[in-house]
Write a protein that holds these residues in place. Structure first.
Motif, PDB file in Angstrom:
ATOM      1  N   LYS A   3      30.269  -2.340  80.483  1.00 21.17           N
ATOM      2  CA  LYS A   3      30.498  -1.576  81.714  1.00 21.17           C
ATOM      3  C   LYS A   3      31.135  -2.445  82.795  1.00 21.17           C
ATOM      4  O   LYS A   3      32.020  -1.988  83.529  1.00 21.17           O
ATOM      5  CB  LYS A   3      29.183  -0.987  82.219  1.00 21.17           C
ATOM      6  CG  LYS A   3      28.688   0.189  81.396  1.00 21.17           C
ATOM      7  CD  LYS A   3      27.358   0.713  81.925  1.00 21.17           C
ATOM      8  CE  LYS A   3      26.853   1.862  81.060  1.00 21.17           C
ATOM      9  NZ  LYS A   3      25.538   2.363  81.519  1.00 21.17           N
ATOM     10  N   ALA A   8      34.679  -2.872  81.676  1.00 25.88           N
ATOM     11  CA  ALA A   8      35.382  -1.591  81.759  1.00 25.88           C
ATOM     12  C   ALA A   8      35.757  -1.263  83.200  1.00 25.88           C
ATOM     13  O   ALA A   8      36.829  -0.692  83.453  1.00 25.88           O
ATOM     14  CB  ALA A   8      34.515  -0.473  81.181  1.00 25.88           C
ATOM     15  N   GLN A  55      36.479  -0.419  77.520  1.00 25.53           N
ATOM     16  CA  GLN A  55      36.352   1.023  77.732  1.00 25.53           C
ATOM     17  C   GLN A  55      36.211   1.744  76.396  1.00 25.53           C
ATOM     18  O   GLN A  55      35.357   2.628  76.244  1.00 25.53           O
ATOM     19  CB  GLN A  55      37.566   1.536  78.504  1.00 25.53           C
ATOM     20  CG  GLN A  55      37.627   1.029  79.943  1.00 25.53           C
ATOM     21  CD  GLN A  55      38.990   1.195  80.580  1.00 25.53           C
ATOM     22  OE1 GLN A  55      39.993   1.382  79.902  1.00 25.53           O
ATOM     23  NE2 GLN A  55      39.040   1.109  81.905  1.00 25.53           N
ATOM     24  N   TYR A  56      37.033   1.351  75.429  1.00 24.07           N
ATOM     25  CA  TYR A  56      36.955   1.982  74.105  1.00 24.07           C
ATOM     26  C   TYR A  56      35.609   1.695  73.436  1.00 24.07           C
ATOM     27  O   TYR A  56      34.953   2.607  72.904  1.00 24.07           O
ATOM     28  CB  TYR A  56      38.096   1.493  73.210  1.00 24.07           C
ATOM     29  CG  TYR A  56      37.917   1.876  71.767  1.00 24.07           C
ATOM     30  CD1 TYR A  56      38.143   3.187  71.350  1.00 24.07           C
ATOM     31  CD2 TYR A  56      37.483   0.940  70.825  1.00 24.07           C
ATOM     32  CE1 TYR A  56      37.953   3.558  70.036  1.00 24.07           C
ATOM     33  CE2 TYR A  56      37.289   1.311  69.506  1.00 24.07           C
ATOM     34  CZ  TYR A  56      37.530   2.613  69.112  1.00 24.07           C
ATOM     35  OH  TYR A  56      37.325   2.975  67.805  1.00 24.07           O
ATOM     36  N   LEU A  80      32.796   0.918  74.785  1.00 21.17           N
ATOM     37  CA  LEU A  80      31.728   1.611  75.498  1.00 21.17           C
ATOM     38  C   LEU A  80      31.738   3.094  75.130  1.00 21.17           C
ATOM     39  O   LEU A  80      30.675   3.702  74.934  1.00 21.17           O
ATOM     40  CB  LEU A  80      31.915   1.420  77.008  1.00 21.17           C
ATOM     41  CG  LEU A  80      30.795   1.915  77.913  1.00 21.17           C
ATOM     42  CD1 LEU A  80      29.446   1.314  77.521  1.00 21.17           C
ATOM     43  CD2 LEU A  80      31.114   1.561  79.372  1.00 21.17           C
ATOM     44  N   GLY A  81      32.939   3.665  75.006  1.00 24.70           N
ATOM     45  CA  GLY A  81      33.037   5.052  74.564  1.00 24.70           C
ATOM     46  C   GLY A  81      32.413   5.244  73.191  1.00 24.70           C
ATOM     47  O   GLY A  81      31.715   6.236  72.940  1.00 24.70           O
ATOM     48  N   GLU A 125      30.498  11.278  78.203  1.00 25.44           N
ATOM     49  CA  GLU A 125      30.746   9.897  78.635  1.00 25.44           C
ATOM     50  C   GLU A 125      31.704   9.193  77.685  1.00 25.44           C
ATOM     51  O   GLU A 125      32.550   8.399  78.108  1.00 25.44           O
ATOM     52  CB  GLU A 125      29.423   9.124  78.725  1.00 25.44           C
ATOM     53  CG  GLU A 125      28.564   9.496  79.913  1.00 25.44           C
ATOM     54  CD  GLU A 125      29.238   9.133  81.236  1.00 25.44           C
ATOM     55  OE1 GLU A 125      29.521   7.949  81.463  1.00 25.44           O
ATOM     56  OE2 GLU A 125      29.490  10.064  82.028  1.00 25.44           O
ATOM     57  N   LYS A 184      35.137  10.213  78.566  1.00 18.09           N
ATOM     58  CA  LYS A 184      35.524   9.580  79.838  1.00 18.09           C
ATOM     59  C   LYS A 184      36.090   8.185  79.602  1.00 18.09           C
ATOM     60  O   LYS A 184      37.166   7.833  80.118  1.00 18.09           O
ATOM     61  CB  LYS A 184      34.304   9.506  80.763  1.00 18.09           C
ATOM     62  CG  LYS A 184      34.457   8.611  81.978  1.00 18.09           C
ATOM     63  CD  LYS A 184      33.131   8.507  82.718  1.00 18.09           C
ATOM     64  CE  LYS A 184      33.109   7.342  83.689  1.00 18.09           C
ATOM     65  NZ  LYS A 184      31.780   7.199  84.358  1.00 18.09           N
ATOM     66  N   TYR A 185      35.399   7.389  78.804  1.00 16.59           N
ATOM     67  CA  TYR A 185      35.848   6.011  78.582  1.00 16.59           C
ATOM     68  C   TYR A 185      37.031   5.948  77.614  1.00 16.59           C
ATOM     69  O   TYR A 185      37.923   5.115  77.782  1.00 16.59           O
ATOM     70  CB  TYR A 185      34.681   5.150  78.106  1.00 16.59           C
ATOM     71  CG  TYR A 185      33.745   4.798  79.236  1.00 16.59           C
ATOM     72  CD1 TYR A 185      34.130   3.890  80.218  1.00 16.59           C
ATOM     73  CD2 TYR A 185      32.500   5.398  79.357  1.00 16.59           C
ATOM     74  CE1 TYR A 185      33.287   3.576  81.286  1.00 16.59           C
ATOM     75  CE2 TYR A 185      31.649   5.096  80.418  1.00 16.59           C
ATOM     76  CZ  TYR A 185      32.053   4.182  81.385  1.00 16.59           C
ATOM     77  OH  TYR A 185      31.229   3.871  82.445  1.00 16.59           O
TER      78      TYR A 185
END
Length: 282
Positions: free
Chosen positions: A87, A90, A98-99, A101-102, A117, A120-121
């Motif tokens: 996070k 990201a 970001q990927y 975390l997604g 969520e 979103k990421y």
């Protein structure tokens, strides 16, 4: 010019890190994590990366998250902490963070399960042209998970992802075209995409394209080409199913000279990798 002196450079990096220089801490963390100029040590890598990440270095946050996400004998996997540091990275527009975390949100690992969520990421990373994120976001739009189902938008994302050089993404797209899942079925297009992944050394693509040449699906039947691809996947890529299939070719003399010894060797390799089918043949 100045003569390169790696030991001295590493010594100065250690001194800078001890003086709380986050750049030095991050660099040393990467060195220890990958074994560059120093003996690989995941524990020391995590210590340096954690210090830099806590000082606000987003690069260190991403690298530490990746170490915690993967886990090792020295550093146990900690998905909750990995998500925390992803996070941080990201928020600094790191598309891989970001990927990743997604992916954690989509799978509910280390964070509450949430397709919303995840989308979103993925969307943030896809906007920076990360092919894996474009593909993942397309899949969510195709299935209406966390977003409103939109097949046309999903396909536009798949087309963007296909323009990249990411072998895993290209292989996944090839499978979709072969099965007609999410896109119109087109085995010739599947074979073309598999060929692109093969050039990048993707072992699963080598095996699947070999099957297409063996069966004449999407390409002209060519047993010699099929065997060559099976050998690449089995012997270089250590692909278990390719090892079994090539072993069966040697056992039956299909496309190659019959050779029981080579068949037994390949069955043995596949069995050690966990293939029940290979164990049956031994």
């Amino acid at each position: 010019g100045v003569e390169v002196d790696v030991p001295s450079a590493v010594t100065w990096l250690h001194k800078a890190a001890e003086a709380s220089c986050s750049d030095a801490q991050c660099q040393l963390g990467v060195f220890y994590e990958q074994g560059i100029h120093v003996r690989r040590n995941q524990t020391r890598a995590a210590e340096y990366l954690r210090a830099a990440a806590k000082a606000g270095d987003p690069r260190a946050a991403y690298n530490l998250a990746a170490v915690l996400d993967e886990g090792s004998a020295e550093i146990p996997r900690d998905l909750e902490e990995a998500a925390h540091f992803y996070k941080i990275a990201a928020a600094s527009c790191n598309p891989r963070a970001q990927y990743n975390l997604g992916t954690l949100y989509e799978q509910g690992r280390g964070v509450p399960h949430s397709f919303h969520e995840a989308a979103k990421y993925y969307r943030l990373a896809a906007a920076q042209n990360l092919a894996k994120a474009q593909f993942a976001l397309g899949r969510l739009y195709e299935e209406g998970l966390g977003v409103k189902c939109d097949l046309e938008y999903a396909r536009s994302l798949y087309r963007k992802a296909a323009a990249c050089d990411d072998a895993d993404v290209i292989f996944a797209l090839a499978q979709m075209h072969a099965d007609g899942k999410g896109v119109p079925q087109d085995v010739a297009k599947a074979a073309f995409l598999l060929g692109r992944a093969v050039k990048a050394g993707h072992s699963a693509a080598q095996f699947e394209l070999g099957l297409m040449y063996e069966q004449g699906r999407g390409v002209a039947q060519n047993q010699a080409r099929a065997i060559g691809l099976f050998k690449q996947a089995a012997c270089v890529g250590c692909h278990r199913d390719a090892q079994v299939h090539l072993a069966e070719c040697y056992a039956a003399g299909r496309g190659v000279d019959k050779h029981g010894g080579k068949a037994a060797h390949l069955f043995s390799l596949a069995a050690k990798a966990g293939s029940g089918k290979a164990r049956y043949h031994l």
